[in-house]
Design a protein around this motif. Structure first.
Motif, PDB file in Angstrom:
ATOM      1  N   HIS A  71      -1.150  -3.729   1.193  1.00  0.00           N
ATOM      2  CA  HIS A  71      -2.049  -4.879   1.162  1.00  0.00           C
ATOM      3  C   HIS A  71      -1.336  -6.188   1.475  1.00  0.00           C
ATOM      4  CE1 HIS A  71      -5.458  -2.587  -0.193  1.00  0.00           C
ATOM      5  NE2 HIS A  71      -4.725  -2.022  -1.137  1.00  0.00           N
ATOM      6  N   LEU A  72      -0.157  -6.381   0.937  1.00  0.00           N
ATOM      7  CA  LEU A  72       0.591  -7.604   1.181  1.00  0.00           C
ATOM      8  C   LEU A  72       0.995  -7.713   2.654  1.00  0.00           C
ATOM      9  CD1 LEU A  72       1.929 -10.161   0.086  1.00  0.00           C
ATOM     10  CD2 LEU A  72       3.974  -8.790  -0.382  1.00  0.00           C
ATOM     11  N   GLU A  73       1.484  -6.632   3.239  1.00  0.00           N
ATOM     12  CA  GLU A  73       1.862  -6.642   4.655  1.00  0.00           C
ATOM     13  C   GLU A  73       0.646  -6.904   5.537  1.00  0.00           C
ATOM     14  OE1 GLU A  73       3.593  -2.795   4.871  1.00  0.00           O
ATOM     15  OE2 GLU A  73       5.625  -3.516   4.481  1.00  0.00           O
ATOM     16  N   MET A  74      -0.490  -6.349   5.161  1.00  0.00           N
ATOM     17  CA  MET A  74      -1.712  -6.564   5.926  1.00  0.00           C
ATOM     18  C   MET A  74      -2.141  -8.035   5.854  1.00  0.00           C
ATOM     19  SD  MET A  74      -3.402  -4.601   7.728  1.00  0.00           S
ATOM     20  CE  MET A  74      -4.954  -4.031   8.278  1.00  0.00           C
ATOM     21  N   PHE A  75      -2.017  -8.640   4.663  1.00  0.00           N
ATOM     22  CA  PHE A  75      -2.354 -10.053   4.490  1.00  0.00           C
ATOM     23  C   PHE A  75      -1.430 -10.926   5.327  1.00  0.00           C
ATOM     24  CE2 PHE A  75      -1.612 -14.129   2.413  1.00  0.00           C
ATOM     25  CZ  PHE A  75      -2.893 -14.645   2.449  1.00  0.00           C
TER      26      PHE A  75
END
Length: 124
Positions: free
Chosen positions: A43-47
């Motif tokens: 999720h963090l990498e996607m954000f």
């Protein structure tokens, strides 16, 4: 600058299209395959990837805007310089006509008056 901005906008748009067309993009375990390389961001990498794409998109739009303003300013200055050159050319022609009229009136006065020697024409 406009071209570079358009390239950045196209790259960001392409990234958005690729991310949204991926069938697993809405799932919690999204995995992407780009140019034969597969990866599964959390999720963090996607954000962070989304924020980077948004930043590239905004940078591209800003570059296009800046380049078009600069080009418009350059065209405005060129148009002003051309009109100024035309005005100065007309003023020059008018002054030449005025000078010619003054010379012809002086020639008529000199032709009608007795010849007078100027101090610099007298022999020493």
């Amino acid at each position: 600058m406009i071209v570079l901005g358009l390239v950045l906008v196209l790259i960001a748009t392409g990234a958005i299209v690729v991310a949204s067309m991926e069938p697993s993009a809405t799932a919690t375990d999204a995995s992407f395959s780009v140019f034969g390389y597969g990866f599964a961001p959390n999720h963090l990498e996607m954000f962070v990837a989304g924020a980077a794409v948004a930043a590239v998109l905004l940078l591209g739009i800003a570059m296009v805007n800046s380049g078009s303003r600069r080009a418009a300013k350059r065209r405005r200055a060129l148009r002003h310089n051309r009109s100024e050159a035309v005005r100065l050319e007309e003023e020059k022609r008018e002054l030449e006509r005025k000078l010619e009229r003054e010379r012809s009136s002086e020639d008529q006065l000199v032709a009608g008056a007795p010849a007078q020697r100027r101090p610099e024409d007298r022999p020493a």
